[in-house]
Design a protein around this motif. Structure first.
Motif, PDB file in Angstrom:
ATOM      1  N   ARG A 187       0.837  -1.207   0.000  1.00  0.00           N
ATOM      2  CA  ARG A 187       0.000   0.000   0.000  1.00  0.00           C
ATOM      3  C   ARG A 187       0.867   1.249   0.000  1.00  0.00           C
ATOM      4  O   ARG A 187       0.586   2.219  -0.686  1.00  0.00           O
ATOM      5  CB  ARG A 187      -0.927  -0.012   1.213  1.00  0.00           C
ATOM      6  CG  ARG A 187      -1.963  -1.112   1.107  1.00  0.00           C
ATOM      7  CD  ARG A 187      -2.955  -1.118   2.258  1.00  0.00           C
ATOM      8  NE  ARG A 187      -3.825  -2.275   2.088  1.00  0.00           N
ATOM      9  CZ  ARG A 187      -3.705  -3.410   2.785  1.00  0.00           C
ATOM     10  NH1 ARG A 187      -2.813  -3.524   3.732  1.00  0.00           N
ATOM     11  NH2 ARG A 187      -4.517  -4.419   2.542  1.00  0.00           N
ATOM     12  N   ARG A 188       1.955   1.195   0.790  1.00  0.00           N
ATOM     13  CA  ARG A 188       2.866   2.330   0.874  1.00  0.00           C
ATOM     14  C   ARG A 188       3.557   2.577  -0.460  1.00  0.00           C
ATOM     15  O   ARG A 188       3.649   3.704  -0.933  1.00  0.00           O
ATOM     16  CB  ARG A 188       3.922   2.030   1.934  1.00  0.00           C
ATOM     17  CG  ARG A 188       4.046   3.135   2.948  1.00  0.00           C
ATOM     18  CD  ARG A 188       4.514   2.551   4.238  1.00  0.00           C
ATOM     19  NE  ARG A 188       5.963   2.654   4.368  1.00  0.00           N
ATOM     20  CZ  ARG A 188       6.640   2.081   5.367  1.00  0.00           C
ATOM     21  NH1 ARG A 188       5.992   1.367   6.278  1.00  0.00           N
ATOM     22  NH2 ARG A 188       7.937   2.209   5.450  1.00  0.00           N
ATOM     23  N   GLU A 189       4.044   1.478  -1.062  1.00  0.00           N
ATOM     24  CA  GLU A 189       4.770   1.621  -2.323  1.00  0.00           C
ATOM     25  C   GLU A 189       3.845   2.041  -3.458  1.00  0.00           C
ATOM     26  O   GLU A 189       4.262   2.737  -4.373  1.00  0.00           O
ATOM     27  CB  GLU A 189       5.475   0.311  -2.680  1.00  0.00           C
ATOM     28  CG  GLU A 189       6.579  -0.088  -1.714  1.00  0.00           C
ATOM     29  CD  GLU A 189       7.694   0.952  -1.632  1.00  0.00           C
ATOM     30  OE1 GLU A 189       7.933   1.662  -2.629  1.00  0.00           O
ATOM     31  OE2 GLU A 189       8.297   1.075  -0.542  1.00  0.00           O
ATOM     32  N   VAL A 205      -7.853   4.205  -3.968  1.00  0.00           N
ATOM     33  CA  VAL A 205      -7.526   2.873  -4.482  1.00  0.00           C
ATOM     34  C   VAL A 205      -7.324   1.883  -3.339  1.00  0.00           C
ATOM     35  O   VAL A 205      -6.765   2.218  -2.302  1.00  0.00           O
ATOM     36  CB  VAL A 205      -6.300   2.931  -5.446  1.00  0.00           C
ATOM     37  CG1 VAL A 205      -5.091   3.521  -4.776  1.00  0.00           C
ATOM     38  CG2 VAL A 205      -5.980   1.574  -6.015  1.00  0.00           C
ATOM     39  N   ARG A 206      -7.840   0.667  -3.550  1.00  0.00           N
ATOM     40  CA  ARG A 206      -7.701  -0.397  -2.546  1.00  0.00           C
ATOM     41  C   ARG A 206      -7.047  -1.621  -3.169  1.00  0.00           C
ATOM     42  O   ARG A 206      -7.318  -1.953  -4.307  1.00  0.00           O
ATOM     43  CB  ARG A 206      -9.078  -0.810  -2.014  1.00  0.00           C
ATOM     44  CG  ARG A 206      -9.613   0.123  -0.971  1.00  0.00           C
ATOM     45  CD  ARG A 206     -10.560  -0.594  -0.032  1.00  0.00           C
ATOM     46  NE  ARG A 206     -11.081   0.378   0.927  1.00  0.00           N
ATOM     47  CZ  ARG A 206     -12.348   0.809   0.946  1.00  0.00           C
ATOM     48  NH1 ARG A 206     -13.209   0.330   0.085  1.00  0.00           N
ATOM     49  NH2 ARG A 206     -12.724   1.699   1.845  1.00  0.00           N
ATOM     50  N   VAL A 207      -6.209  -2.282  -2.354  1.00  0.00           N
ATOM     51  CA  VAL A 207      -5.545  -3.506  -2.808  1.00  0.00           C
ATOM     52  C   VAL A 207      -6.368  -4.700  -2.338  1.00  0.00           C
ATOM     53  O   VAL A 207      -6.652  -4.824  -1.150  1.00  0.00           O
ATOM     54  CB  VAL A 207      -4.118  -3.606  -2.217  1.00  0.00           C
ATOM     55  CG1 VAL A 207      -3.462  -4.926  -2.614  1.00  0.00           C
ATOM     56  CG2 VAL A 207      -3.264  -2.423  -2.659  1.00  0.00           C
ATOM     57  N   GLN A 208      -6.761  -5.569  -3.254  1.00  0.00           N
ATOM     58  CA  GLN A 208      -7.466  -6.808  -2.902  1.00  0.00           C
ATOM     59  C   GLN A 208      -6.639  -7.991  -3.389  1.00  0.00           C
ATOM     60  O   GLN A 208      -5.979  -7.892  -4.406  1.00  0.00           O
ATOM     61  CB  GLN A 208      -8.844  -6.874  -3.570  1.00  0.00           C
ATOM     62  CG  GLN A 208      -9.753  -5.692  -3.283  1.00  0.00           C
ATOM     63  CD  GLN A 208     -10.155  -5.600  -1.819  1.00  0.00           C
ATOM     64  OE1 GLN A 208      -9.895  -6.503  -1.026  1.00  0.00           O
ATOM     65  NE2 GLN A 208     -10.776  -4.493  -1.459  1.00  0.00           N
ATOM     66  N   THR A 247      -1.806  -1.104 -14.519  1.00  0.00           N
ATOM     67  CA  THR A 247      -1.162  -2.367 -14.134  1.00  0.00           C
ATOM     68  C   THR A 247       0.341  -2.164 -13.934  1.00  0.00           C
ATOM     69  O   THR A 247       0.939  -2.760 -13.041  1.00  0.00           O
ATOM     70  CB  THR A 247      -1.422  -3.437 -15.211  1.00  0.00           C
ATOM     71  OG1 THR A 247      -2.838  -3.569 -15.373  1.00  0.00           O
ATOM     72  CG2 THR A 247      -0.863  -4.782 -14.810  1.00  0.00           C
ATOM     73  N   ASP A 248       0.949  -1.302 -14.753  1.00  0.00           N
ATOM     74  CA  ASP A 248       2.388  -1.019 -14.598  1.00  0.00           C
ATOM     75  C   ASP A 248       2.680  -0.431 -13.214  1.00  0.00           C
ATOM     76  O   ASP A 248       3.687  -0.770 -12.592  1.00  0.00           O
ATOM     77  CB  ASP A 248       2.856  -0.023 -15.673  1.00  0.00           C
ATOM     78  CG  ASP A 248       3.042  -0.709 -17.019  1.00  0.00           C
ATOM     79  OD1 ASP A 248       3.014  -1.969 -17.047  1.00  0.00           O
ATOM     80  OD2 ASP A 248       3.197   0.000 -18.027  1.00  0.00           O
ATOM     81  N   ASP A 249       1.790   0.470 -12.746  1.00  0.00           N
ATOM     82  CA  ASP A 249       1.973   1.034 -11.400  1.00  0.00           C
ATOM     83  C   ASP A 249       1.959  -0.085 -10.360  1.00  0.00           C
ATOM     84  O   ASP A 249       2.759  -0.096  -9.425  1.00  0.00           O
ATOM     85  CB  ASP A 249       0.841   2.024 -11.063  1.00  0.00           C
ATOM     86  CG  ASP A 249       0.886   3.260 -11.943  1.00  0.00           C
ATOM     87  OD1 ASP A 249       1.996   3.625 -12.378  1.00  0.00           O
ATOM     88  OD2 ASP A 249      -0.188   3.838 -12.200  1.00  0.00           O
ATOM     89  N   LEU A 250       1.031  -1.025 -10.545  1.00  0.00           N
ATOM     90  CA  LEU A 250       0.915  -2.132  -9.591  1.00  0.00           C
ATOM     91  C   LEU A 250       2.185  -2.984  -9.599  1.00  0.00           C
ATOM     92  O   LEU A 250       2.721  -3.340  -8.545  1.00  0.00           O
ATOM     93  CB  LEU A 250      -0.334  -2.971  -9.917  1.00  0.00           C
ATOM     94  CG  LEU A 250      -0.603  -4.188  -9.029  1.00  0.00           C
ATOM     95  CD1 LEU A 250      -0.668  -3.821  -7.555  1.00  0.00           C
ATOM     96  CD2 LEU A 250      -1.905  -4.880  -9.452  1.00  0.00           C
ATOM     97  N   ALA A 257       7.958  -3.387  -3.067  1.00  0.00           N
ATOM     98  CA  ALA A 257       7.524  -3.960  -1.781  1.00  0.00           C
ATOM     99  C   ALA A 257       8.200  -5.304  -1.517  1.00  0.00           C
ATOM    100  O   ALA A 257       8.570  -5.606  -0.385  1.00  0.00           O
ATOM    101  CB  ALA A 257       6.004  -4.107  -1.760  1.00  0.00           C
ATOM    102  N   VAL A 258       8.372  -6.116  -2.566  1.00  0.00           N
ATOM    103  CA  VAL A 258       9.016  -7.425  -2.379  1.00  0.00           C
ATOM    104  C   VAL A 258      10.435  -7.234  -1.864  1.00  0.00           C
ATOM    105  O   VAL A 258      10.870  -7.890  -0.911  1.00  0.00           O
ATOM    106  CB  VAL A 258       9.035  -8.241  -3.696  1.00  0.00           C
ATOM    107  CG1 VAL A 258       9.917  -9.483  -3.548  1.00  0.00           C
ATOM    108  CG2 VAL A 258       7.635  -8.644  -4.110  1.00  0.00           C
ATOM    109  N   SER A 259      11.191  -6.286  -2.455  1.00  0.00           N
ATOM    110  CA  SER A 259      12.596  -6.153  -2.058  1.00  0.00           C
ATOM    111  C   SER A 259      12.744  -5.471  -0.703  1.00  0.00           C
ATOM    112  O   SER A 259      13.758  -5.640  -0.042  1.00  0.00           O
ATOM    113  CB  SER A 259      13.381  -5.406  -3.136  1.00  0.00           C
ATOM    114  OG  SER A 259      12.924  -4.078  -3.200  1.00  0.00           O
ATOM    115  N   LYS A 260      11.744  -4.695  -0.272  1.00  0.00           N
ATOM    116  CA  LYS A 260      11.895  -3.962   0.991  1.00  0.00           C
ATOM    117  C   LYS A 260      11.279  -4.665   2.202  1.00  0.00           C
ATOM    118  O   LYS A 260      11.522  -4.262   3.333  1.00  0.00           O
ATOM    119  CB  LYS A 260      11.283  -2.572   0.862  1.00  0.00           C
ATOM    120  CG  LYS A 260      12.082  -1.660  -0.046  1.00  0.00           C
ATOM    121  CD  LYS A 260      11.415  -0.320  -0.186  1.00  0.00           C
ATOM    122  CE  LYS A 260      12.087   0.517  -1.260  1.00  0.00           C
ATOM    123  NZ  LYS A 260      11.310   1.740  -1.537  1.00  0.00           N
TER     124      LYS A 260
END
Ligand SMILES: [Zn+2]
Ligand SMILES: [Zn+2]
Ligand SMILES: [Zn+2]
Length: 455
Positions: A187-189, A205-208, A247-250, A257-260
């Motif tokens: 969410r932060r990224e 925007v919400r992440v599901q 989708t590119d933003d996602l 997020a994966v690397s951090k």
């Protein structure tokens, strides 16, 4: 009694047809619950008796009901139904068009994500790795064997003395926490990628997501997830996000997020510092689109089917026949040895419960609240449908709403399983025949997706 005699006894019984009908109505459950008792169905408004039912009218005076176990090794039939529910739940969130989820969700930015564990030591793999040299125990540093598919050594540590079993268990134990922190970080990224504050982003925007865990051959879980972006709307449950969110933003946000994401695990007995736990470098985030397309994009249906496939997986699937692999046994004993050492009230206090799961204490499938419909609502719908079907049989002209129906019953548990070995053999045979028939019909409608090996 010999099995053949016990089978013959059932086959010759005058109640055979009725009995087999009951087997079918449990969905060919392998280990059904036996109940004795009775129930009366009333019209809740008028008190009129609609139907009466008692187990004493059944063969052997027993009512059978399915075990509902979701593990394929315990009950292939019930796990199949569970898998069907999970499939519908995951499918609805990715493809829409069923169960209250609109087809417009397919237009939302959506990604198929695979997250893996880091390496805890070299293992035998299907891809041969070019790394020369040997360890201090004289074992090669990488697999150079060129294994065939199905080779039982795949996933085993090349050198069990070098392999970090403690690190493996510590990571696996924290994997659910790593996932939770990943979703927060995402969410932060995402806000950062969109050039917004977190608060501003949360307003539009919400992440599901829906995710499943899968055990790899090396005995560590990885996660597959569908991640979808929705908008925010007080009335619409599945609103589209603003058009500028792509989708590119996602994918950008996921990659960051994966690397951090990291979890600083509590210090283990005998170790000098806490373990810094992260995701493995192998991860994959591929856009999902409506149809199989160009650029390696995946179709919504293929992805949902692929993910749902793992909903019934359990650690039993890991162990090939013949008593289990040494590598898996080493992980289990690492869990038990650690569990004996740690403070039972400390952060590893629950470890002793999870040796069968190789230290993994998460759920095999989870979803965010608004990803799609719940499994409970699908079960509720199926119960209501069964009740309606039953009512239709007893009262052909009735079109009463199921809400008006009141069932009062008194039931007692009378054991598990079919009554005799012969009954069980007949039920299993009927289950196999039913499954064959179903898969023949389904074969042409199956979505296709080539499984890729990661690790
Ligand atoms: Zn069952
Ligand atoms: Zn090898
Ligand atoms: Zn070694």
């Amino acid at each position: 009694m010999r099995l053949a005699d016990s089978v013959a006894l059932r086959l010759r019984s005058t109640e055979y047809d009725r009995w087999m009908h009951n087997v079918a109505s449990t969905g060919y459950c392998h280990n059904p619950v036996r109940l004795v008792g009775e129930s009366t169905t009333f019209n809740g408004a008028t008190g009129e008796v609609l139907a009466e039912y008692a187990s004493r009218s059944e063969p052997d005076g027993i009512t059978f009901t399915r075990c509902g176990n979701r593990r394929a090794t315990r009950c292939p039939s019930c796990s199949h139904e569970y898998k069907g529910d999970t499939w519908h739940m995951i499918m609805a969130g990715a493809a829409g068009g069923i169960k209250d989820v609109p087809e417009t969700v397919t237009q939302h930015p959506m990604v198929f994500l695979t997250l893996t564990a880091p390496s805890f030591g070299a293992v035998h793999t299907s891809a041969s790795v070019r790394r020369r040299g040997t360890c201090e125990h004289g074992m090669p540093r990488a697999c150079q064997c060129a294994h065939e598919d199905g080779d039982p050594r795949l996933g085993d540590a090349i050198c069990a003395d070098c392999y970090d079993y403690v690190g493996h268990v510590a990571w696996q134990y924290h994997a659910p926490e790593l996932w939770r922190r990943f979703t927060i970080r995402l969410r932060r990224e995402l806000a950062r990628t969109l050039g917004l504050t977190q608060r501003a982003a949360a307003r539009m925007v919400r992440v599901q997501f829906a995710k499943v865990a899968e055990f790899q051959r090396r005995g560590v879980v990885h996660f597959h997830a569908i991640i979808r972006l929705d908008g925010v709307d007080p009335v619409d449950s599945y609103p589209a996000p603003p058009v500028f969110v792509t989708t590119d933003d996602l994918v950008t946000a996921i990659t960051a997020a994966v690397s951090k994401t990291r979890v600083l695990a509590a210090q283990l007995p005998g170790e000098k510092k806490p373990r810094d736990l992260r995701w493995g470098v192998q991860f994959e985030a591929r856009p999902i689109i409506r149809h199989d397309g160009l650029d390696g994009a995946l179709s919504d249906r293929a992805v949902a089917a692929y993910i749902a496939k793992y909903a019934t997986k359990a650690t039993e699937d890991l162990e090939p026949t013949g008593g289990g692999r040494d590598h898996i046994k080493r992980i289990k004993s690492a869990v038990r040895e650690l569990a004996d050492l740690v403070d039972p009230d400390g952060p590893y206090g629950l470890l002793h419960r999870w040796d069968r799961m190789l230290g993994f204490r998460g759920h095999f499938s989870t979803k965010s609240r608004r990803y799609s419909v719940t499994l409970g609502s699908l079960r509720g719908a199926r119960r209501a449908w069964r009740l309606r079907t039953l009512l239709k049989k007893t009262l052909p002209t009735d079109d009463m709403a199921t809400d008006d129906v009141l069932v009062i019953g008194s039931w007692a548990y009378a054991g598990m399983g079919w009554l005799t070995d012969g009954d069980r053999a007949l039920a299993t045979e009927a289950a196999n025949a039913a499954r064959e028939w179903r898969s023949e019909r389904a074969r042409d409608r199956q979505p296709r997706f080539t499984e890729r090996s990661t690790s």
